[in-house]
Design a protein around this motif. Structure first.
Motif, PDB file in Angstrom:
ATOM      1  N   ALA A 205       0.834  -1.203   0.000  1.00 20.87           N
ATOM      2  CA  ALA A 205       0.000   0.000   0.000  1.00 20.87           C
ATOM      3  C   ALA A 205       0.868   1.253   0.000  1.00 20.87           C
ATOM      4  CB  ALA A 205      -0.933  -0.011   1.207  1.00 20.87           C
ATOM      5  N   ASP A 208       2.326   1.899  -3.217  1.00 15.95           N
ATOM      6  CA  ASP A 208       1.316   2.452  -4.124  1.00 15.95           C
ATOM      7  C   ASP A 208       1.018   3.917  -3.842  1.00 15.95           C
ATOM      8  OD1 ASP A 208       1.160   0.109  -5.404  1.00 15.95           O
ATOM      9  OD2 ASP A 208      -0.689  -0.573  -4.434  1.00 15.95           O
ATOM     10  N   ALA A 210      -0.037   5.309  -0.788  1.00 16.80           N
ATOM     11  CA  ALA A 210      -0.986   5.626   0.272  1.00 16.80           C
ATOM     12  C   ALA A 210      -0.234   6.270   1.428  1.00 16.80           C
ATOM     13  CB  ALA A 210      -1.693   4.359   0.748  1.00 16.80           C
ATOM     14  N   VAL A 215      -3.258   4.197   5.145  1.00 21.16           N
ATOM     15  CA  VAL A 215      -2.830   2.833   5.459  1.00 21.16           C
ATOM     16  C   VAL A 215      -3.508   2.350   6.732  1.00 21.16           C
ATOM     17  CG1 VAL A 215      -0.871   1.433   6.187  1.00 21.16           C
ATOM     18  CG2 VAL A 215      -0.627   2.994   4.261  1.00 21.16           C
ATOM     19  N   ILE A 219      -6.282  -0.447   5.856  1.00 18.55           N
ATOM     20  CA  ILE A 219      -5.719  -1.792   5.988  1.00 18.55           C
ATOM     21  C   ILE A 219      -5.633  -2.254   7.429  1.00 18.55           C
ATOM     22  CG2 ILE A 219      -3.715  -3.228   5.498  1.00 18.55           C
ATOM     23  CD1 ILE A 219      -3.182  -1.207   3.182  1.00 18.55           C
TER      24      ILE A 219
END
Lengths: 303, 464, 405
Positions: A205, A208, A210, A215, A219
């Motif tokens: 993440a 990517d 984030a 996060v 998540i």
């Protein structure tokens, strides 16, 4: 709808449950039945509680002890204080514990840092009483302040504050001790849950793009939610029956009374009133029970 | 958990199980080697109340002890054990053991004492396995467990060693159930004779004198009192309640106080209110007491005592029980009794106020009877005094005290016409709680009339 | 990594470190106060805050007053007149208060007023105010002042051997006062004093470890059943677990004590193990059931497909996978039982545990509570060790790839 995987024979589950059920029945359930019985009797546990009613006064008959527990000014104060404790301390300890667990997870001295937050948990309440005496102590005469907070205040040119006997602030003084004592508990359990979050997904993440806030909410939070609920439930129960801190620091004086301290104060001299308070304490968990059953069902349906 | 911590844990479990197994009373023989390797001394094993016999120490020597003749063992067999519960801990517990030593030696009885201050712990014990003999510093067991207690005449207590008021105090419904084993007069004011001499003050002899002296001190710019309610964390106001009661004993006398205990005089009687009027000023005005109301409410009661004897002293007088002398000299080892610190009786009190540890018997087995007989006997009284364990109301203790301070208090006790128990302790809950809280709030400025009305309601609740 | 990159990384993470360290410091300060206090003398604790142990001690209190009234005759060091040596502790200790000094000074010396050159103020109050600092200075001169900075281990020694005497154990051993108690003989044998902390520590371990084990085993079994086996009334029993958590254990004391008396297991280790286990279970099951219940269903399914029965699934999957939860449960169960006072006091009265032993050290009026400071530290050494031992089980990635996101 129960998943097929759980069907494992008729008697097998009871083999797993039996030792725990027996112990809990003997040590908690059986005495609780006695508690309920005593709560309907007078202070000597010989006559019905109705016999303590006096003419011209309000009377709830056999539930007279419950009238005391729900209308006596000392009890009303205790109920109010417990609500205050619940509202401030449950979110406080959990947010604080979680925040610290997440931060500590990223530093190399994690285990030392966590040990420091955990430390108060390992201290008996007798020790905690002494420790906080050196923080809240107040010297009203001419001598030097030996309490840390007042020494700082006086050093800055202020006046000493009576942290424990001033009704405007003493409940908060006690709650601070509570947060200090229980923060480590929340932190430890939540930290164990954070360790269960898949590190690869977190990394992915972040790669990517984030940010940490995303996060966490997208998540980490969903993964550790069950644990947060467990800790919230446990803290709520612990706060409902909070006793040690209050007993050691003020014994419920100066408007700091709480339910469990009242219960303990009456346990020998008025078993009827004391047990009625205990029953009310048990009844207060009903909303927590309902909430947990709902979640239990939802969780099983989802898997 | 990895294997190494698993292994450590397994070893810990094994050791603890072994230890637990070895310290169960039935397995005494195997104990010594397991516990500690150093033990060349006496058995180091925690004492076991439930052990049937199995004391390894030889008790045969006991019968040859010279004191044996004076101690009546009531037919208890050597090796019998009794259980005691009391509140004494630390040095006090050691002094109590000194009192019991001759008894244990003479009869070969093993005394297993347990200390607790917690009424809930006592309650649980009494309702499951009651101790044989109980020492408790208030009347509550008399109210709660009257049907379980043995009348003391039936278990060998000797009435003749006690002034009649002690007997009356422990009699409930015509049955004599409790006798004070240790008394602590509270009607004392501690001061420094050198300080008084340097400033030209003299010890007051009447309550009016005391009031004049207090006002004179204030006019001279001195703080007369040092007071402290804080009882190791929680303020409960018992030092205040002692103060009020002494004022009532001076202004009204013991009958009035007993009237409050009996419920015939309500707690909001004008005489009580008058005492509170003076007390409120003394305990909350910073000119009269160290730190004013905040000082009184937040100071620990021992610190309040120390403040009267520090360099420089923050106050000139501290009202405190007989134990205060021992505390002063422990804190300031250079101070000498009689010059640097001393006490006078609360001026004008008619009859003393005080606390006492009452002895009560739950069992009438021979060993328990032997103990009751010993404590109430002439020998017991003498040994109590020799052990310097506070004061024994036992008349035979007279003349056996060794330190001048205790002798002075003992004489006061011997000459007093009556002994009033602390009202709060005598009445118990809910009165004591309401009284303490009432005093705390009056010191903090609450209205006297309405506060006392509330305490009077609790007084009715306690008497019912 | 190059040193520069490492430094750079450190600064970019500075706010993180600051937050962690700040919280740690705040959490530590109260305990640090107790820790410092545990090495201080009782008088120092009463008169100054614990942080004074780190501050330099003022040696000059009272010096101006001394110089004004006394130095001319007695000398700056107090030794000028041999018959009245102000640096002699014996002499100085005769005047512990300004009032005693004033009374002495009012008596003439050689038919002349004592303070011939510089008379004290005539008002007694002012005279006392002038003399108070002189007392302090004379104590400094005689080598007794300024002991508020002195640190010692005596609180720990007293707690370990269970010494309840007037002064501390070591100094009473020197004066011989300790031997008079009949309990202590100032040898290593005193460590085995039944009123000391050694035996109590063993008793506590003997209570705590089996209890923790019982709770973990029984709770894991029950939690597995709640999570992965089907039986009637599961949900109601689960709700009950929450209700059982709040039942105050004080309510069980009398009924269980009566039961134990009938069964003759009052004051036995078995009795206290079972009692603690009974009260530890509701929370333990609740915690573990939530953890075991959140393990992914697939791993159990594939295990069953491979022919494992539920017992094997419990032992080889549920148990090892829930180690982080079991570890945290173990830590807290251990600590709660370790710090318990009431249950041990009632159900194990003949084998005092640490908390009970510590309260026995304290006199009723609590004047020797300073021993508690040492005892409190000794008593939480073991829980902290347990924390470090169990904490090793919270290993990152133990469940990596196996928990659904």
């Amino acid at each position: 709808m129960i998943p097929r995987i759980m069907k494992q024979g008729r008697w097998a589950p009871w083999f797993y449950l039996l030792p725990a059920l027996i112990l809990m029945t003997v040590f908690i359930l059986y005495p609780t039945i006695g508690t309920i019985r005593l709560s309907l009797l007078d202070s000597t546990s010989r006559h019905s509680a109705a016999s303590t009613c006096s003419a011209g006064q309000p009377c709830w008959g056999v539930f007279e002890n419950y009238r005391y527990a729900l209308t006596n000014p000392a009890m009303l104060l205790a109920l109010r204080n417990n609500a205050l404790w619940l509202l401030l301390m449950v979110p406080g300890t959990i947010a604080g514990g979680l925040f610290f667990a997440i931060l500590a997870d990223r530093v190399r001295y994690e285990s030392a840092a966590k040990a420091i937050i955990f430390l108060p948990t390992a201290i008996s309440f007798i020790g905690a009483g002494i420790i906080w005496r050196f923080v809240y102590d107040v010297e009203s005469g001419g001598g030097p302040q030996i309490g840390l907070l007042n020494a700082i205040l006086v050093g800055l040119g202020g006046h000493p504050v009576t942290w424990l006997s001033n009704p405007a602030i003493n409940n908060f003084s006690l709650m601070l001790v509570g947060v200090w004592l229980w923060g480590g508990f929340c932190m430890t359990i939540l930290s164990a849950a954070i360790k269960g979050v898949n590190a690869e997904i977190l990394e992915a993440a972040r790669v990517d793009g984030a940010n940490e806030w995303q996060v966490f909410w997208n998540i980490m939070y969903p993964t550790i939610l069950p644990t947060i609920i467990v800790v919230t439930t446990t803290m709520a129960i612990i706060i409902l029956k909070i006793f040690d801190v209050v007993f050691v620091m003020t014994n419920g004086n100066f408007g700091t009374e709480v339910i469990a301290n009242r219960m303990f104060a009456l346990i020998v001299t008025n078993a009827g009133q004391s047990t009625a308070i205990a029953v009310i304490l048990i009844a207060l968990t009903i909303p927590i029970m309902i909430f947990n059953i709902r979640r239990f069902r939802k969780e099983e349906a989802a898997r | 958990m990895n294997t190494r911590s698993m292994r450590i844990f397994a070893v810990l479990v094994a050791v603890s199980m072994l230890f637990a197994a070895c310290t169960t009373p039935t397995a005494t023989a195997t104990q010594a080697p397991v516990v500690v390797p150093t033990a060349t001394t006496a058995p180091v094993v925690p004492t076991a109340t439930t052990a049937p016999v199995a004391t390894t120490a030889p008790v045969a020597t006991a019968t040859t002890a010279p004191a044996a003749a004076a101690i009546d063992c009531k037919g208890a067999a050597s090796g019998d054990a009794i259980t005691l519960v009391y509140q004494w801990t630390g040095a006090e517990e050691q002094s109590f053991n000194t009192v019991l030593k001759p008894f244990e030696d003479a009869c070969g009885i093993k005394v297993n004492g347990q200390s607790t201050r917690d009424a809930a712990v006592l309650d649980t014990m009494v309702k499951s396995t009651p101790p044989d003999v109980l020492f408790w510093p208030d009347f509550s067991p008399l109210k709660l467990y009257a049907d379980k207690l043995q009348p003391l005449d039936s278990v060998g207590a000797d009435k003749s060693n006690y002034a009649p008021y002690w007997i009356t105090m422990g009699t409930v419904g015509g049955k004599w159930l409790a006798i004070p084993a240790k008394a602590d007069p509270k009607s004392l004011i501690w001061y420094s004779p050198t300080q008084f001499a340097a400033l030209g003050y003299t010890v007051p002899t009447t309550f009016a004198d005391l009031q004049t002296l207090v006002d004179k001190m204030v006019a001279d710019g001195h703080v007369p009192w040092s007071m402290g309610f804080n009882n190791g964390g929680a303020a409960d106001g018992w030092t205040g309640s002692d103060f009020i009661q002494d004022m009532l004993l001076a202004s009204q006398g013991p009958d009035f106080v007993n009237g409050i205990i009996a419920g015939t005089t309500p707690y909001n009687d004008p005489a009580v209110a008058a005492a509170y009027q003076i007390y409120q000023k003394w305990a909350s005005d910073p000119k009269y007491t160290v730190g004013g109301a905040n000082g009184t409410v937040n100071t620990k009661f021992l610190d309040a005592l120390y403040k009267g004897f520090a360099n420089p002293p923050e106050a000139l007088m501290v009202k405190q029980s007989g134990f205060a002398g021992g505390e002063i000299v422990k804190q300031f080892p250079n101070l000498k009794y009689g010059t640097d610190y001393d006490f006078f009786q609360f001026p004008g009190v008619k009859g003393l106020q005080g606390g006492a540890d009452f002895m009560m018997a739950f069992s009438n087995k021979p060993a328990a009877m032997a103990l009751v007989a010993y404590v109430t006997s002439a020998t017991g009284g003498q040994n109590w005094a020799k052990a310097s364990f506070g004061l024994s109301p036992n008349m035979s203790s007279k003349g056996n005290y060794t330190d001048p301070q205790t002798i002075k208090i003992a004489d006061m006790l011997a000459n007093t016409t009556g002994f009033t128990f602390d009202m709060g302790d005598a009445l118990g809950a809910p009165f004591n709680d309401a009284e303490w809280k009432g005093i705390v709030s009056i010191v903090q400025g609450a209205d006297i009339t309405s506060t006392l009305a509330g305490v009077a309601t609790a007084q009715k609740g306690s008497i019912k | 990594m190059k040193p520069f990159t490492r430094l750079n990384r450190f600064f970019s993470r500075f706010p993180l470190h600051l937050a962690v360290i700040l919280m740690c410091v705040l959490w530590l300060i109260p305990t640090l106060g107790l820790f410092v206090t545990s090495f201080r003398t009782r008088e120092a604790v009463r008169t100054t805050g614990w942080w004074h142990a780190f501050l330099p001690q003022a040696q000059t209190v009272g010096q101006p007053e001394y110089t004004k009234y006394c130095a001319a005759c007695h000398g700056a060091d107090g030794k000028k007149i041999t018959a009245a040596d102000l640096s002699s502790p014996t002499l100085v200790n005769q005047y512990p208060s300004a009032a005693s000094l004033l009374l002495m000074l009012r008596k003439p010396v050689n038919n002349a007023p004592h303070l011939l050159n510089t008379p004290l103020p005539s008002a007694p109050t002012d005279a006392l105010n002038a003399l108070t600092p002189i007392i302090t200075y004379m104590q400094t001169l005689s080598g007794q002042g300024g002991n508020t900075g002195k640190l010692s281990l005596s609180n720990y020694v007293d707690a370990i051997v269970g010494y309840k005497g007037l002064q501390d154990y070591l100094s009473d051993c020197q004066t011989g006062a300790a031997a008079k108690t009949g309990v202590f003989n100032c040898t290593a044998g005193d460590l085995a004093n039944p009123a000391g902390m050694g035996i109590a520590m063993l008793n506590t371990l003997a209570v705590t470890i089996p209890t923790t084990l019982l709770v973990i085993v029984f709770a894991a079994l029950a939690a597995y059943a709640f999570a992965w086996l089907d039986f009637k009334g599961r949900q109601w029993l689960f709700a009950l677990l929450i209700g059982l958590q709040i039942v105050p254990l004080q309510m069980s004391l009398v009924p269980i004590a009566q039961l134990y008396t009938r069964l003759h297991i009052q004051s036995t280790f078995l009795g206290i193990w079972l009692f603690h286990a009974g009260f530890g279970l509701p929370y333990a099951i609740y915690l573990l059931r939530n953890f075991i219940g959140s393990l992914p269903r697939e791993i159990f399914e594939s295990a069953y497909l491979d022919g494992a029965n539920h017992w094997a699934a419990f032992r080889r999957l549920a148990l090892p996978l829930s180690m982080p939860a079991i570890a945290s449960l173990g830590i807290f169960q251990f600590i709660w039982v370790w710090n318990d006072f009431l249950v041990a006091k009632i159900f194990l009265s003949t084998h005092p545990v640490l908390t009970v032993q510590i309260t026995n050290l304290i006199d009723p009026r609590g004047q020797n509570w300073h021993i508690l400071t040492g005892a409190a530290f000794l008593s939480f050494l073991i829980p902290m060790i347990i924390f470090f031992v169990f904490q090793r089980s919270f290993v990152h990635g133990l469940l990596a790839g196996s928990v659904k996101g």
